[in-house]
Design a protein around this motif. Structure first.
Motif, mmCIF file in Angstrom:
data_model
loop_
_atom_site.group_PDB
_atom_site.id
_atom_site.type_symbol
_atom_site.label_atom_id
_atom_site.label_comp_id
_atom_site.label_asym_id
_atom_site.label_seq_id
_atom_site.Cartn_x
_atom_site.Cartn_y
_atom_site.Cartn_z
ATOM 1 N N ALA A 10 0.798 -1.217 0.000
ATOM 2 C CA ALA A 10 0.000 0.000 0.000
ATOM 3 C C ALA A 10 0.835 1.274 0.000
ATOM 4 O O ALA A 10 0.342 2.343 0.276
ATOM 5 C CB ALA A 10 -0.924 0.016 1.216
ATOM 6 N N PRO A 12 2.365 4.536 -1.278
ATOM 7 C CA PRO A 12 1.838 5.422 -2.310
ATOM 8 C C PRO A 12 2.852 5.687 -3.403
ATOM 9 O O PRO A 12 4.051 5.533 -3.217
ATOM 10 C CB PRO A 12 1.567 6.711 -1.525
ATOM 11 C CG PRO A 12 2.570 6.679 -0.415
ATOM 12 C CD PRO A 12 2.701 5.233 -0.039
ATOM 13 N N GLN A 24 -1.239 3.595 -9.944
ATOM 14 C CA GLN A 24 -1.607 3.564 -8.530
ATOM 15 C C GLN A 24 -3.126 3.560 -8.360
ATOM 16 O O GLN A 24 -3.660 2.865 -7.494
ATOM 17 C CB GLN A 24 -1.008 4.759 -7.792
ATOM 18 C CG GLN A 24 -1.245 4.747 -6.286
ATOM 19 C CD GLN A 24 -0.483 3.636 -5.588
ATOM 20 O OE1 GLN A 24 0.726 3.512 -5.759
ATOM 21 N NE2 GLN A 24 -1.175 2.815 -4.810
ATOM 22 N N ALA A 25 -3.814 4.315 -9.203
ATOM 23 C CA ALA A 25 -5.280 4.339 -9.136
ATOM 24 C C ALA A 25 -5.852 2.958 -9.457
ATOM 25 O O ALA A 25 -6.808 2.506 -8.814
ATOM 26 C CB ALA A 25 -5.830 5.385 -10.102
ATOM 27 N N ASP A 28 -5.257 0.771 -6.407
ATOM 28 C CA ASP A 28 -6.162 1.087 -5.305
ATOM 29 C C ASP A 28 -7.584 0.594 -5.558
ATOM 30 O O ASP A 28 -8.320 0.277 -4.619
ATOM 31 C CB ASP A 28 -6.174 2.591 -5.048
ATOM 32 C CG ASP A 28 -4.862 3.091 -4.458
ATOM 33 O OD1 ASP A 28 -4.087 2.265 -3.941
ATOM 34 O OD2 ASP A 28 -4.609 4.316 -4.539
ATOM 35 N N SER A 29 -7.964 0.523 -6.845
ATOM 36 C CA SER A 29 -9.312 0.065 -7.186
ATOM 37 C C SER A 29 -9.427 -1.457 -7.192
ATOM 38 O O SER A 29 -10.534 -1.993 -7.277
ATOM 39 C CB SER A 29 -9.716 0.608 -8.560
ATOM 40 O OG SER A 29 -9.007 -0.061 -9.594
ATOM 41 N N ARG A 218 -10.011 2.098 2.638
ATOM 42 C CA ARG A 218 -9.894 3.155 1.629
ATOM 43 C C ARG A 218 -9.596 2.614 0.246
ATOM 44 O O ARG A 218 -9.769 3.320 -0.746
ATOM 45 C CB ARG A 218 -8.781 4.138 2.030
ATOM 46 C CG ARG A 218 -9.005 4.846 3.361
ATOM 47 C CD ARG A 218 -7.736 5.554 3.797
ATOM 48 N NE ARG A 218 -6.648 4.594 3.986
ATOM 49 C CZ ARG A 218 -5.385 4.929 4.219
ATOM 50 N NH1 ARG A 218 -5.040 6.203 4.285
ATOM 51 N NH2 ARG A 218 -4.458 3.993 4.394
ATOM 52 N N THR A 219 -9.101 1.385 0.166
ATOM 53 C CA THR A 219 -8.709 0.793 -1.100
ATOM 54 C C THR A 219 -9.204 -0.651 -1.164
ATOM 55 O O THR A 219 -9.651 -1.212 -0.155
ATOM 56 C CB THR A 219 -7.175 0.785 -1.254
ATOM 57 O OG1 THR A 219 -6.611 -0.098 -0.275
ATOM 58 C CG2 THR A 219 -6.592 2.189 -1.094
ATOM 59 N N GLU A 222 -7.190 -2.803 1.223
ATOM 60 C CA GLU A 222 -7.595 -2.647 2.620
ATOM 61 C C GLU A 222 -8.910 -3.373 2.892
ATOM 62 O O GLU A 222 -9.124 -3.866 3.995
ATOM 63 C CB GLU A 222 -7.693 -1.165 2.981
ATOM 64 C CG GLU A 222 -6.335 -0.492 3.108
ATOM 65 C CD GLU A 222 -6.396 0.874 3.766
ATOM 66 O OE1 GLU A 222 -7.530 1.367 4.005
ATOM 67 O OE2 GLU A 222 -5.327 1.444 4.042
#
Length: 268
Positions: A10, A12, A24-25, A28-29, A218-219, A222
């Motif tokens: 995780a 960034p 990164q997007a 995270d998705s 948040r992701t 997670e």
């Protein structure tokens, strides 16, 4: 030697490159395969480290069977390329260290020992700490290195590698002192403590798991970690140590369930 993908999954993106931001997007998705492809196209150490993280998560939480090793090996190649391109970036060295642990998991502890994987992983962790002594991920990786070798090797792990549960716990606590809100670090630490057992370690594991389950993810990663933590929390709260052992063994790669699709999200 075992390190979980969540331990370094995780971090960034550290650059403003548009391709890296898009990668990164995607990560995270939960589109981990796309994240790896986009990150490689950036052709920087940061991009390769992100590609490595994405492949680790695919192997650890999405893939099944022999496909898992293929993802871990891809993560290791990405990590080595990250080090070659950016030898002064801690995340590049950590990518190699964690990927080595995941490959070692699949090959077995004896094979990993004779290939020098544990020593090589420790060298990269030490390099990351030398580059940034306050890097929470590096301290967590060191904690994971100590705890897993101590778990697998017992006193022999201390003799051969200088690994100990006490050093692992101290390193993890330092990592959380540096980054108290880091769910990935807390998750890995809690599961490793639960695997060791003992009243004090189980109490600390329960405390960490309670904090994880109380947070809103948040992701996508997670969310995966939170759901796994809920499973462990139920077993710990109920005092079902057989279930605790089974859950920890699965989540830390020490066993495969008969039906992995029941406990992991669909492939992406």
């Amino acid at each position: 030697m075992l390190l979980c993908a969540a331990l370094f999954a995780a971090a960034p993106a550290v650059a403003l490159d548009r391709g890296l931001v898009e990668a990164q997007a995607a990560f995270d998705s939960g589109a981990f395969g796309r994240a790896a492809l986009l990150a490689r196209k950036v052709q920087t150490g940061e991009g390769d480290a992100l590609a490595s993280r994405a492949e680790m998560v695919r192997g650890d939480f999405v893939a099944t069977g022999e496909a898992r090793l293929a993802h871990f090996e891809a993560a290791l190649r990405d990590g080595r390329r990250a080090v070659a391109r950016a030898p002064d970036r801690p995340e590049a060295h950590l990518a190699v260290a964690v990927a080595l642990g995941l490959v070692a998991r699949r090959e077995g502890s004896m094979a990993a020992h004779f290939k020098g994987m544990a020593s090589e992983a420790r060298d990269h962790i030490d390099r990351a700490l030398a580059l940034n002594a306050d890097n929470a991920w590096a301290h967590a990786a060191l904690g994971g290195w100590h705890l897993e070798i101590a778990y697998e090797g017992g006193p022999l792990g201390n003799v051969v590698y200088g690994a100990s549960a006490e050093a692992g716990i101290a390193a993890y606590e330092q990592a959380l002192a540096l980054d108290p809100a880091n769910m990935s670090i807390a998750w890995q630490y809690a599961f490793q403590l639960a695997g060791f057992g003992g009243a004090d370690r189980l109490a600390r594991a329960s405390e960490l798991i309670g904090g994880i389950t109380a947070r809103k993810p948040r992701t996508a990663l997670e969310t995966i970690l939170r759901d796994a933590a809920l499973e462990l929390k139920q077993a710990l709260d109920g005092g079902d140590m057989a279930a605790v052992s089974r859950i920890v063994a699965f989540r830390l790669g020490r066993m495969e369930p008969l039906d992995r699709s029941a406990v992991t999200p669909g492939k992406r």
